[in-house]
Write a protein that holds these residues in place. Structure first.
Motif, PDB file in Angstrom:
ATOM      1  N   GLN A 142       0.834  -1.198   0.000  1.00  0.00           N
ATOM      2  CA  GLN A 142       0.000   0.000   0.000  1.00  0.00           C
ATOM      3  C   GLN A 142       0.868   1.246   0.000  1.00  0.00           C
ATOM      4  O   GLN A 142       1.896   1.301   0.655  1.00  0.00           O
ATOM      5  N   LEU A 143       0.423   2.241  -0.763  1.00  0.00           N
ATOM      6  CA  LEU A 143       1.019   3.563  -0.716  1.00  0.00           C
ATOM      7  C   LEU A 143      -0.033   4.501  -0.159  1.00  0.00           C
ATOM      8  O   LEU A 143      -1.132   4.595  -0.708  1.00  0.00           O
ATOM      9  N   GLN A 144       0.298   5.159   0.913  1.00  0.00           N
ATOM     10  CA  GLN A 144      -0.650   6.044   1.585  1.00  0.00           C
ATOM     11  C   GLN A 144      -0.180   7.478   1.447  1.00  0.00           C
ATOM     12  O   GLN A 144       0.830   7.862   2.035  1.00  0.00           O
ATOM     13  N   ALA A 145      -0.935   8.264   0.668  1.00  0.00           N
ATOM     14  CA  ALA A 145      -0.589   9.664   0.454  1.00  0.00           C
ATOM     15  C   ALA A 145      -1.377  10.546   1.409  1.00  0.00           C
ATOM     16  O   ALA A 145      -2.524  10.248   1.745  1.00  0.00           O
ATOM     17  N   SER A 146      -0.749  11.633   1.834  1.00  0.00           N
ATOM     18  CA  SER A 146      -1.401  12.579   2.734  1.00  0.00           C
ATOM     19  C   SER A 146      -0.805  13.961   2.523  1.00  0.00           C
ATOM     20  O   SER A 146       0.207  14.122   1.841  1.00  0.00           O
ATOM     21  N   GLY A 147      -1.457  14.949   3.139  1.00  0.00           N
ATOM     22  CA  GLY A 147      -0.915  16.299   3.119  1.00  0.00           C
ATOM     23  C   GLY A 147      -1.635  17.269   2.200  1.00  0.00           C
ATOM     24  O   GLY A 147      -1.279  18.448   2.143  1.00  0.00           O
ATOM     25  N   GLY A 148      -2.639  16.816   1.487  1.00  0.00           N
ATOM     26  CA  GLY A 148      -3.372  17.701   0.608  1.00  0.00           C
ATOM     27  C   GLY A 148      -4.123  18.772   1.390  1.00  0.00           C
ATOM     28  O   GLY A 148      -4.267  18.698   2.613  1.00  0.00           O
ATOM     29  N   GLY A 149      -4.593  19.780   0.673  1.00  0.00           N
ATOM     30  CA  GLY A 149      -5.323  20.850   1.330  1.00  0.00           C
ATOM     31  C   GLY A 149      -5.756  21.905   0.340  1.00  0.00           C
ATOM     32  O   GLY A 149      -5.783  21.668  -0.875  1.00  0.00           O
ATOM     33  N   SER A 150      -6.078  23.091   0.884  1.00  0.00           N
ATOM     34  CA  SER A 150      -6.618  24.183   0.064  1.00  0.00           C
ATOM     35  C   SER A 150      -5.856  25.474   0.305  1.00  0.00           C
ATOM     36  O   SER A 150      -6.408  26.435   0.875  1.00  0.00           O
ATOM     37  N   PRO A 151      -4.627  25.545  -0.136  1.00  0.00           N
ATOM     38  CA  PRO A 151      -3.844  26.761   0.066  1.00  0.00           C
ATOM     39  C   PRO A 151      -4.254  27.851  -0.918  1.00  0.00           C
ATOM     40  O   PRO A 151      -4.868  27.585  -1.959  1.00  0.00           O
ATOM     41  N   GLN A 152      -3.870  29.068  -0.607  1.00  0.00           N
ATOM     42  CA  GLN A 152      -4.086  30.184  -1.522  1.00  0.00           C
ATOM     43  C   GLN A 152      -2.951  30.225  -2.550  1.00  0.00           C
ATOM     44  O   GLN A 152      -1.876  29.656  -2.331  1.00  0.00           O
ATOM     45  N   PRO A 153      -3.157  30.888  -3.659  1.00  0.00           N
ATOM     46  CA  PRO A 153      -2.064  31.055  -4.621  1.00  0.00           C
ATOM     47  C   PRO A 153      -0.848  31.671  -3.945  1.00  0.00           C
ATOM     48  O   PRO A 153      -0.974  32.597  -3.138  1.00  0.00           O
ATOM     49  N   GLY A 154       0.309  31.116  -4.278  1.00  0.00           N
ATOM     50  CA  GLY A 154       1.545  31.567  -3.646  1.00  0.00           C
ATOM     51  C   GLY A 154       1.890  30.803  -2.389  1.00  0.00           C
ATOM     52  O   GLY A 154       2.998  30.954  -1.853  1.00  0.00           O
ATOM     53  N   GLY A 155       0.969  29.980  -1.924  1.00  0.00           N
ATOM     54  CA  GLY A 155       1.196  29.221  -0.701  1.00  0.00           C
ATOM     55  C   GLY A 155       1.982  27.946  -0.930  1.00  0.00           C
ATOM     56  O   GLY A 155       2.460  27.677  -2.042  1.00  0.00           O
ATOM     57  N   SER A 156       2.111  27.157   0.135  1.00  0.00           N
ATOM     58  CA  SER A 156       2.904  25.930   0.109  1.00  0.00           C
ATOM     59  C   SER A 156       2.146  24.778   0.739  1.00  0.00           C
ATOM     60  O   SER A 156       1.261  24.978   1.581  1.00  0.00           O
ATOM     61  N   LEU A 157       2.516  23.577   0.307  1.00  0.00           N
ATOM     62  CA  LEU A 157       2.041  22.342   0.912  1.00  0.00           C
ATOM     63  C   LEU A 157       3.150  21.314   0.822  1.00  0.00           C
ATOM     64  O   LEU A 157       3.977  21.381  -0.095  1.00  0.00           O
ATOM     65  N   ARG A 158       3.131  20.367   1.738  1.00  0.00           N
ATOM     66  CA  ARG A 158       4.069  19.246   1.672  1.00  0.00           C
ATOM     67  C   ARG A 158       3.281  17.951   1.685  1.00  0.00           C
ATOM     68  O   ARG A 158       2.575  17.656   2.651  1.00  0.00           O
ATOM     69  N   LEU A 159       3.368  17.215   0.600  1.00  0.00           N
ATOM     70  CA  LEU A 159       2.715  15.922   0.504  1.00  0.00           C
ATOM     71  C   LEU A 159       3.669  14.825   0.967  1.00  0.00           C
ATOM     72  O   LEU A 159       4.873  14.915   0.757  1.00  0.00           O
TER      73      LEU A 159
END
Length: 126
Positions: free
Chosen positions: A2-19
């Motif tokens: 299994q590969l379990q992905a996480s970290g998604g979200g709803s940032p504003q333009p110019g923002g950051s996320l780490r998956l």
């Protein structure tokens, strides 16, 4: 496996996320790993990959300079900076067929990958 992905979200333009994507059931430490994404109404497209030796990273032109792929023990990460609305998609991590043990596949070829995470939604909007 299994590969379990996480970290998604709803940032504003110019923002950051780490998956993050964690593998269970077997080790992928000697395999290349990749991220793909799929926007509504579009085909799944390559985003980034890291070679099995961690020496080499490859990026789609659309994310080059903004996204960074890295890995830890049986985990692969995608740091996404300077996000744009066009980055909105479901992001999937992927691991290649076992025949690619200690060698790299064609990174951007979906048919190289046997194992896929369930996807994590990223929505970039103001």
């Amino acid at each position: 496996v299994q590969l379990q992905a996480s970290g998604g979200g709803s940032p504003q333009p110019g923002g950051s996320l780490r998956l993050s994507c964690t593998a269970s059931g077997r080790s992928f430490n000697s395999y290349a790993m990749a991220w793909f994404r799929q926007a509504p109404g579009k085909e799944r497209e390559f985003v980034a990959a890291i070679s099995w030796r961690d020496e080499h990273t490859v990026y789609a032109d659309s994310v080059k300079g903004r996204f960074t792929i890295s890995r830890g023990k049986n985990t692969v990460y995608l740091q996404m900076d300077i996000l744009k609305p066009e980055d909105t998609a479901v992001y999937y991590c992927a691991a290649p067929f076992l025949k690619f043990y200690q060698r790299d596949p064609n990174y951007d070829d979906r048919t190289s990958y046997a194992y896929w995470g369930q996807g994590t939604q990223v929505t970039v909007s103001s």
